[in-house]
Design a protein around this motif. Structure first.
Motif, short mmCIF file in Angstrom:
data_model
loop_
_atom_site.label_atom_id
_atom_site.label_comp_id
_atom_site.label_asym_id
_atom_site.label_seq_id
_atom_site.Cartn_x
_atom_site.Cartn_y
_atom_site.Cartn_z
N GLY A 77 49.13 16.12 -8.40
CA GLY A 77 49.59 16.90 -9.55
C GLY A 77 48.46 17.25 -10.50
N ILE A 78 47.57 16.28 -10.74
CA ILE A 78 46.41 16.53 -11.60
C ILE A 78 45.55 17.62 -11.00
CG2 ILE A 78 44.28 15.55 -12.51
CD1 ILE A 78 45.78 12.84 -12.67
N ASP A 79 45.31 17.54 -9.70
CA ASP A 79 44.50 18.54 -9.01
C ASP A 79 45.13 19.92 -9.12
OD1 ASP A 79 42.22 19.19 -7.30
OD2 ASP A 79 43.71 19.56 -5.74
N ASN A 80 46.44 20.00 -8.90
CA ASN A 80 47.14 21.28 -8.98
C ASN A 80 47.09 21.86 -10.39
OD1 ASN A 80 50.06 22.74 -9.39
ND2 ASN A 80 49.17 23.14 -7.37
N GLY A 81 47.32 21.04 -11.40
CA GLY A 81 47.25 21.50 -12.79
C GLY A 81 45.85 21.93 -13.18
N PHE A 82 44.85 21.20 -12.69
CA PHE A 82 43.45 21.55 -12.97
C PHE A 82 43.10 22.91 -12.39
CE2 PHE A 82 39.03 21.52 -11.45
CZ PHE A 82 38.36 21.37 -12.64
N VAL A 83 43.49 23.14 -11.14
CA VAL A 83 43.21 24.43 -10.49
C VAL A 83 43.89 25.56 -11.25
CG1 VAL A 83 43.58 25.79 -8.39
CG2 VAL A 83 42.69 23.46 -8.23
N LYS A 84 45.14 25.38 -11.64
CA LYS A 84 45.84 26.43 -12.40
C LYS A 84 45.15 26.69 -13.73
CE LYS A 84 50.38 25.85 -10.36
NZ LYS A 84 51.75 25.40 -10.60
N SER A 85 44.67 25.64 -14.37
CA SER A 85 43.97 25.81 -15.64
C SER A 85 42.68 26.60 -15.45
CB SER A 85 43.67 24.44 -16.24
OG SER A 85 42.98 24.56 -17.44
N THR A 86 41.95 26.33 -14.37
CA THR A 86 40.69 27.06 -14.13
C THR A 86 40.96 28.51 -13.76
OG1 THR A 86 40.54 26.43 -11.79
CG2 THR A 86 39.46 25.00 -13.39
N GLU A 87 42.10 28.77 -13.13
CA GLU A 87 42.43 30.14 -12.74
C GLU A 87 42.97 30.97 -13.91
OE1 GLU A 87 45.25 29.49 -9.64
OE2 GLU A 87 43.71 29.33 -8.09
N ASN A 88 43.42 30.31 -14.95
CA ASN A 88 44.07 31.02 -16.05
C ASN A 88 43.28 30.93 -17.35
OD1 ASN A 88 46.64 31.97 -14.77
ND2 ASN A 88 46.80 29.80 -14.29
N ALA A 89 43.40 29.84 -18.05
CA ALA A 89 42.88 29.74 -19.42
C ALA A 89 41.38 29.48 -19.51
CB ALA A 89 43.62 28.65 -20.17
#
Length: 141
Positions: A77-89
């Motif tokens: 979950g941490i990995d998935n949230g981190f990737v989404k954060s780098t792709e967006n904000a």
């Protein structure tokens, strides 16, 4: 209950954009000064997701947050949230606070209540294109 995310996640991102970093009490300080940034993981009670929360501490002490959902439990979950954060904000913050622009970004100036504002959006790329895995930074905690 939150889980402090290892500062190496963010440190790797900044160094990849040419900004050296210091880490003090879990806060990453690009170029050794504020604005500082850190991340936390908030697992949901449902056991299937959580929130990857990025906190930014400005030079004047004001703090703001950016949150991205993450799917999975624990490190997944941490990995998935981190990737989404780098792709967006992340790239918007990078441009707005640390002047690391990208060609795909859109900049707009405006005036509001006698103040001059500068807005940044983008880059607008397909999901996962050039995404960095959190595993590149090592352990999550």
């Amino acid at each position: 209950m939150s889980i402090q995310v290892d500062s190496r996640y963010l440190q790797v991102l900044f160094e990849g954009h040419g900004l050296s970093c210091d880490v003090v009490d879990g806060w990453v300080l690009p170029e050794g000064r504020r604005p500082a940034i850190r991340a936390e993981w908030y697992p949901n009670r449902n056991g299937f997701s959580g929130v990857f929360n990025v906190r930014v501490l400005m030079p004047d002490g004001v703090e703001f947050q950016e949150a991205c959902s993450g799917m999975g439990t624990g490190d997944e979950g941490i990995d998935n949230g981190f990737v989404k954060s780098t792709e967006n904000a992340f790239h918007v913050l990078l441009a707005a606070l640390w002047r690391r622009d990208q060609d795909e970004q859109v900049h707009r100036g405006a005036r509001y209540a006698r103040r001059r504002l500068h807005g940044v959006s983008g880059p607008f790329r397909g999901a996962r294109q050039g995404a960095l895995s959190a595993g590149d930074a090592g352990s999550h905690r």
